[in-house]
Each structure stands twice: as C-alpha cells, then as structure tokens.
Design a protein around this motif. Structure first.
Motif, PDB file in Angstrom:
ATOM      1  N   GLU A 111       0.822  -1.209   0.000  1.00 48.54           N
ATOM      2  CA  GLU A 111       0.000   0.000   0.000  1.00 48.54           C
ATOM      3  C   GLU A 111       0.855   1.257   0.000  1.00 48.54           C
ATOM      4  OE1 GLU A 111      -3.474   2.139   2.758  1.00 48.54           O
ATOM      5  OE2 GLU A 111      -2.947   0.030   3.053  1.00 48.54           O
ATOM      6  N   LYS A 112       1.923   1.251   0.819  1.00 52.33           N
ATOM      7  CA  LYS A 112       2.784   2.420   0.962  1.00 52.33           C
ATOM      8  C   LYS A 112       4.177   1.940   1.332  1.00 52.33           C
ATOM      9  CE  LYS A 112       2.350   7.100   2.874  1.00 52.33           C
ATOM     10  NZ  LYS A 112       1.506   7.962   3.723  1.00 52.33           N
ATOM     11  N   ALA A 113       5.210   2.628   0.838  1.00 55.11           N
ATOM     12  CA  ALA A 113       6.571   2.171   1.097  1.00 55.11           C
ATOM     13  C   ALA A 113       7.527   3.348   1.133  1.00 55.11           C
ATOM     14  CB  ALA A 113       7.021   1.180   0.013  1.00 55.11           C
ATOM     15  N   ASP A 114       8.658   3.142   1.804  1.00 55.35           N
ATOM     16  CA  ASP A 114       9.794   4.044   1.635  1.00 55.35           C
ATOM     17  C   ASP A 114      10.431   3.741   0.279  1.00 55.35           C
ATOM     18  OD1 ASP A 114       9.531   5.201   4.196  1.00 55.35           O
ATOM     19  OD2 ASP A 114      10.651   3.551   5.104  1.00 55.35           O
ATOM     20  N   ILE A 115      11.013   4.761  -0.340  1.00 44.75           N
ATOM     21  CA  ILE A 115      11.647   4.616  -1.651  1.00 44.75           C
ATOM     22  C   ILE A 115      13.088   5.090  -1.548  1.00 44.75           C
ATOM     23  CG2 ILE A 115      11.544   5.167  -4.106  1.00 44.75           C
ATOM     24  CD1 ILE A 115       9.005   3.797  -3.145  1.00 44.75           C
ATOM     25  N   VAL A 116      14.022   4.263  -2.044  1.00 44.97           N
ATOM     26  CA  VAL A 116      15.422   4.664  -2.171  1.00 44.97           C
ATOM     27  C   VAL A 116      15.796   4.531  -3.635  1.00 44.97           C
ATOM     28  CG1 VAL A 116      17.809   4.182  -1.555  1.00 44.97           C
ATOM     29  CG2 VAL A 116      16.015   3.955   0.177  1.00 44.97           C
ATOM     30  N   GLY A 117      16.104   5.656  -4.279  1.00 46.15           N
ATOM     31  CA  GLY A 117      16.450   5.638  -5.693  1.00 46.15           C
ATOM     32  C   GLY A 117      17.769   6.331  -5.950  1.00 46.15           C
ATOM     33  N   TYR A 118      18.488   5.816  -6.944  1.00 43.01           N
ATOM     34  CA  TYR A 118      19.764   6.406  -7.343  1.00 43.01           C
ATOM     35  C   TYR A 118      19.670   6.891  -8.777  1.00 43.01           C
ATOM     36  CZ  TYR A 118      24.595   6.474  -9.075  1.00 43.01           C
ATOM     37  OH  TYR A 118      25.780   6.844  -9.680  1.00 43.01           O
ATOM     38  N   SER A 119      20.022   8.152  -9.013  1.00 36.78           N
ATOM     39  CA  SER A 119      20.130   8.705 -10.346  1.00 36.78           C
ATOM     40  C   SER A 119      18.790   8.604 -11.072  1.00 36.78           C
ATOM     41  CB  SER A 119      21.264   7.978 -11.079  1.00 36.78           C
ATOM     42  OG  SER A 119      21.681   8.671 -12.196  1.00 36.78           O
ATOM     43  N   MET A 120      18.729   7.867 -12.172  1.00 39.96           N
ATOM     44  CA  MET A 120      17.458   7.704 -12.860  1.00 39.96           C
ATOM     45  C   MET A 120      16.395   7.167 -11.903  1.00 39.96           C
ATOM     46  SD  MET A 120      16.521   5.237 -16.125  1.00 39.96           S
ATOM     47  CE  MET A 120      16.378   3.751 -15.101  1.00 39.96           C
ATOM     48  N   GLY A 121      16.797   6.258 -11.026  1.00 39.31           N
ATOM     49  CA  GLY A 121      15.859   5.723 -10.045  1.00 39.31           C
ATOM     50  C   GLY A 121      15.393   6.762  -9.047  1.00 39.31           C
ATOM     51  N   ALA A 122      16.261   7.733  -8.731  1.00 43.75           N
ATOM     52  CA  ALA A 122      15.869   8.810  -7.822  1.00 43.75           C
ATOM     53  C   ALA A 122      14.842   9.716  -8.484  1.00 43.75           C
ATOM     54  CB  ALA A 122      17.092   9.607  -7.403  1.00 43.75           C
ATOM     55  N   ALA A 123      15.045  10.019  -9.766  1.00 44.59           N
ATOM     56  CA  ALA A 123      14.073  10.838 -10.484  1.00 44.59           C
ATOM     57  C   ALA A 123      12.750  10.099 -10.637  1.00 44.59           C
ATOM     58  CB  ALA A 123      14.625  11.231 -11.852  1.00 44.59           C
ATOM     59  N   THR A 124      12.816   8.776 -10.840  1.00 48.11           N
ATOM     60  CA  THR A 124      11.595   7.974 -10.897  1.00 48.11           C
ATOM     61  C   THR A 124      10.871   8.023  -9.551  1.00 48.11           C
ATOM     62  OG1 THR A 124      12.563   6.493 -12.548  1.00 48.11           O
ATOM     63  CG2 THR A 124      10.680   5.661 -11.309  1.00 48.11           C
ATOM     64  N   GLY A 125      11.628   7.904  -8.460  1.00 43.18           N
ATOM     65  CA  GLY A 125      11.025   7.992  -7.138  1.00 43.18           C
ATOM     66  C   GLY A 125      10.410   9.357  -6.870  1.00 43.18           C
ATOM     67  N   LEU A 126      11.083  10.409  -7.343  1.00 48.56           N
ATOM     68  CA  LEU A 126      10.544  11.759  -7.179  1.00 48.56           C
ATOM     69  C   LEU A 126       9.244  11.913  -7.952  1.00 48.56           C
ATOM     70  CD1 LEU A 126      10.979  14.588  -6.010  1.00 48.56           C
ATOM     71  CD2 LEU A 126      12.341  15.141  -8.043  1.00 48.56           C
ATOM     72  N   ARG A 127       9.211  11.367  -9.168  1.00 50.34           N
ATOM     73  CA  ARG A 127       7.992  11.433  -9.974  1.00 50.34           C
ATOM     74  C   ARG A 127       6.874  10.611  -9.331  1.00 50.34           C
ATOM     75  NH1 ARG A 127       6.426  15.449 -12.908  1.00 50.34           N
ATOM     76  NH2 ARG A 127       4.276  14.998 -12.349  1.00 50.34           N
ATOM     77  N   LEU A 128       7.251   9.462  -8.719  1.00 47.62           N
ATOM     78  CA  LEU A 128       6.257   8.653  -8.011  1.00 47.62           C
ATOM     79  C   LEU A 128       5.645   9.452  -6.867  1.00 47.62           C
ATOM     80  CD1 LEU A 128       5.008   5.748  -7.604  1.00 47.62           C
ATOM     81  CD2 LEU A 128       6.864   5.374  -5.964  1.00 47.62           C
ATOM     82  N   ALA A 129       6.482  10.177  -6.119  1.00 53.65           N
ATOM     83  CA  ALA A 129       5.979  10.989  -5.011  1.00 53.65           C
ATOM     84  C   ALA A 129       5.068  12.105  -5.506  1.00 53.65           C
ATOM     85  CB  ALA A 129       7.147  11.565  -4.225  1.00 53.65           C
ATOM     86  N   ILE A 130       5.344  12.628  -6.695  1.00 55.72           N
ATOM     87  CA  ILE A 130       4.517  13.689  -7.277  1.00 55.72           C
ATOM     88  C   ILE A 130       3.184  13.130  -7.771  1.00 55.72           C
ATOM     89  CG2 ILE A 130       4.338  15.295  -9.217  1.00 55.72           C
ATOM     90  CD1 ILE A 130       7.420  15.674  -8.935  1.00 55.72           C
ATOM     91  N   ASP A 131       3.256  12.012  -8.507  1.00 51.97           N
ATOM     92  CA  ASP A 131       2.055  11.463  -9.152  1.00 51.97           C
ATOM     93  C   ASP A 131       1.242  10.568  -8.234  1.00 51.97           C
ATOM     94  OD1 ASP A 131       2.888  12.770 -11.426  1.00 51.97           O
ATOM     95  OD2 ASP A 131       3.727  10.985 -12.380  1.00 51.97           O
ATOM     96  N   HIS A 132       1.904   9.911  -7.289  1.00 55.85           N
ATOM     97  CA  HIS A 132       1.220   8.961  -6.399  1.00 55.85           C
ATOM     98  C   HIS A 132       1.687   9.177  -4.952  1.00 55.85           C
ATOM     99  CE1 HIS A 132      -0.123   6.673  -9.964  1.00 55.85           C
ATOM    100  NE2 HIS A 132       1.097   6.892 -10.430  1.00 55.85           N
ATOM    101  N   PRO A 133       1.466  10.348  -4.385  1.00 57.49           N
ATOM    102  CA  PRO A 133       1.995  10.643  -3.043  1.00 57.49           C
ATOM    103  C   PRO A 133       1.471   9.702  -1.975  1.00 57.49           C
ATOM    104  CG  PRO A 133       0.378  12.294  -3.715  1.00 57.49           C
ATOM    105  CD  PRO A 133       0.678  11.474  -4.931  1.00 57.49           C
ATOM    106  N   GLU A 134       0.304   9.132  -2.193  1.00 55.70           N
ATOM    107  CA  GLU A 134      -0.270   8.226  -1.205  1.00 55.70           C
ATOM    108  C   GLU A 134       0.516   6.920  -1.088  1.00 55.70           C
ATOM    109  OE1 GLU A 134      -1.808   6.876  -5.119  1.00 55.70           O
ATOM    110  OE2 GLU A 134      -1.457   8.830  -4.173  1.00 55.70           O
ATOM    111  N   LYS A 135       1.379   6.644  -2.049  1.00 60.22           N
ATOM    112  CA  LYS A 135       2.150   5.406  -2.050  1.00 60.22           C
ATOM    113  C   LYS A 135       3.551   5.559  -1.450  1.00 60.22           C
ATOM    114  CE  LYS A 135      -0.139   3.083  -5.922  1.00 60.22           C
ATOM    115  NZ  LYS A 135      -0.610   1.945  -5.090  1.00 60.22           N
ATOM    116  N   VAL A 136       3.962   6.798  -1.184  1.00 63.81           N
ATOM    117  CA  VAL A 136       5.332   7.056  -0.733  1.00 63.81           C
ATOM    118  C   VAL A 136       5.321   7.531   0.718  1.00 63.81           C
ATOM    119  CG1 VAL A 136       7.443   8.355  -1.144  1.00 63.81           C
ATOM    120  CG2 VAL A 136       6.035   7.631  -3.083  1.00 63.81           C
ATOM    121  N   ASP A 137       5.996   6.786   1.575  1.00 62.77           N
ATOM    122  CA  ASP A 137       6.129   7.190   2.967  1.00 62.77           C
ATOM    123  C   ASP A 137       7.254   8.215   3.083  1.00 62.77           C
ATOM    124  OD1 ASP A 137       5.933   7.416   5.664  1.00 62.77           O
ATOM    125  OD2 ASP A 137       6.458   5.351   6.140  1.00 62.77           O
TER     126      ASP A 137
END
Length: 287
Positions: free
Chosen positions: A108-134
């Motif tokens: 349902e919800k998780a912490d995200i650790v992303g590096y480089s492209m993965g960090a930008a993907t995580g940032l976009r996830l937080a923008i588009d799906h904030p309910e999924k990012v702790d």
C-alpha cells in the motif's frame, strides 16, 4: 541523475556483491514481466537503480537496507531481467510502473530509495502517487534540467546509439537481457529520455513527502540546484530559533563524483538510517 555515458564506466567496474539471501521473482506490470528481488523484513522499502544498471550493480546498499526493512529491489523497463517494450522510457511511465508493481504485490505504501534515474523515478512517483510514498531517499537527483552541469548539457546533443553498440556496455547488458538482440532500440529509448522535458519545480514545491537528498560535491547537477530543491521542500532555514526543522534533509558527500556516490555504503547508511527512523541530532536548545 544518471545521464548515460557518465554511468557506463561504473557499471563495468562494479563487482557483484553478495546480497544475503534475496528471493527473485517476476510480476506482470503494464505489459512487462518485471523482475524484482525481495530480502529482509520490516516495513516495505523499494530500491530503484540508475540508468543502464540492474540490481547487482547497486552494490551493497540493498543488503544493508534489508537489515531493517523488507526490501523490494526492482529492475525497470529494459534493464536487467525485465523486458523492454515498444514504449518510451519516461519518468512518468517508470513511476507508473512502480505504482503498478506495488499494487500487484500488495504494497500500500513504502519508503523509496532511488539512485540517479531511479531517484528521479522515485521523485515522480511521489509527485504522481503521493499516497504510495512514505519517505523518499533521492540519491543524485535533479528536478529541472537547468540544474545540470554545463558540461553534461553540452554532451546531450552528441549522444548516438553508436556510442554504445558494440561496446563492453552492450556485452554487460546482454548478460541479463531477455532479448539480447534488443540493445539498439533500448539505447534509442534511453537517449530519448535525456531529451525529455524535466521542469518539476512547481510539483516539488507542493510535495508533502519527506525527502532526503544525497549527492556528491562533484555530481552531475550543480550544488546550487541541490540547495534550491532543498528549499522547495521547506529546508534551508535556521535551526535553534524555535521553529521545527524541515522533515526533508540534504547531504553532500565530499570529493565524490556521480558514479562514486552509490558505492559509499557506510556513509550513505549514516544518512539514510536516521532519516528513515525519523531521528535528528539534538541541539543545545532541544529538550
């Protein structure tokens, strides 16, 4: 964030560390068979690799995170053992894939650790799906291409598939790829990603998700850009003045280039662990 040629040498130089006892599996996500590895126990945490990378090339950070969390390390479109698609590789697409993955495996919800492209993907996830990012740990990330180093911006127009095809980088990619003959279209999609618009300042300023920004002092984005992102997230104010600290944080690694960030596991965990636990150093005015 990753930008193609800069990361290639790191991929080829990285050894394959022991990650404990991770369990590998596949799940159907948006037309892909997405590969992931699960390890550890505790609250769920998703790890997102950089461009042209895979789970092993993330090094020992995954195993360290699994000491306190149930870690799901993903391989995104065309990377590692996940198949490519006839679909652009974009940050909104990859963020949507992560969201779909979470639904598929029941997170349902998780912490995200992303590096480089993965960090930008995580940032976009937080923008588009904030309910999924702790909480989000964004390692070597940009939120706007104007914040990239000038030398990198000048290199982008020169990128071409021929820089990669026939190189040791292609050989490394083929070791895991479900379709070893698909390297050229994959590279073309990755080069197109470099030309995708990236101007998320307004979105970042609206985030209510705690973000730990980590970067090298010689990274691919300017220090001014990293500070501006921190300020957009509510950071950069004086402590010891009666106001609570921002829930977001900024850490700069000394003498560290873009490709040198992810291998400094002990230093990274020194920042990541207290952030995920919500711990802050106590000042003399703290009760």
């Amino acid at each position: 964030m990753i930008r193609s040629l800069i990361l290639a040498s790191a991929i080829l130089a990285t050894t394959l560390p022991a990650l404990g006892e991770p369990v590998g599996d596949y799940v159907d996500v948006n037309g892909m068979r997405m590969y992931y590895e699960k390890s550890g126990s505790g609250d769920p945490l998703i790890v997102l690799h950089g461009a042209y990378m895979n789970i092993p090339t993330m090094g020992t950070i995954i195993g360290r995170l699994a000491e306190t969390h149930e870690v799901y390390a993903l391989e995104t479109q065309g990377h590692g053992r996940t198949n490519d698609l006839d679909r652009p590789i974009t940050y909104p697409n990859m963020a949507g894939d992560v969201a779909a993955f979470m639904d598929a495996v029941g997170i349902e919800k998780a912490d995200i650790v992303g590096y480089s492209m993965g960090a930008a993907t995580g940032l976009r996830l937080a923008i588009d799906h904030p309910e999924k990012v702790d909480q989000l740990v964004a390692v070597s990330v940009s939120y706007d291409m104007e914040g990239a180093q000038p030398e990198f911006l000048a290199m982008i127009p020169t990128m071409a598939p021929e820089m990669f095809i026939g190189s040791p980088m292609e050989d490394a990619w083929k070791q895991f790829a479900p379709d070893p003959d698909g390297f050229r279209p994959f590279v073309e999609r990755m080069i197109a990603l470099e030309h995708e618009p990236l101007a998320w300042g307004e979105d970042v300023g609206k985030l209510d998700v705690p973000v730990l920004i980590i970067a090298g002092d010689a990274d691919m984005m300017t220090l001014e850009h990293l500070v501006s992102m921190f300020k957009l997230l509510g950071g950069g104010m004086a402590g010891d003045m009666g106001n609570p600290l921002s829930t977001s944080r900024l850490a700069i690694l000394p003498a560290t280039s873009h490709t040198a960030v992810i291998d400094q596991t002990d230093l990274l965990m020194g920042f990541i662990d207290p952030f995920l636990k919500g711990e802050t150093p106590k000042g003399m005015f703290d009760q």
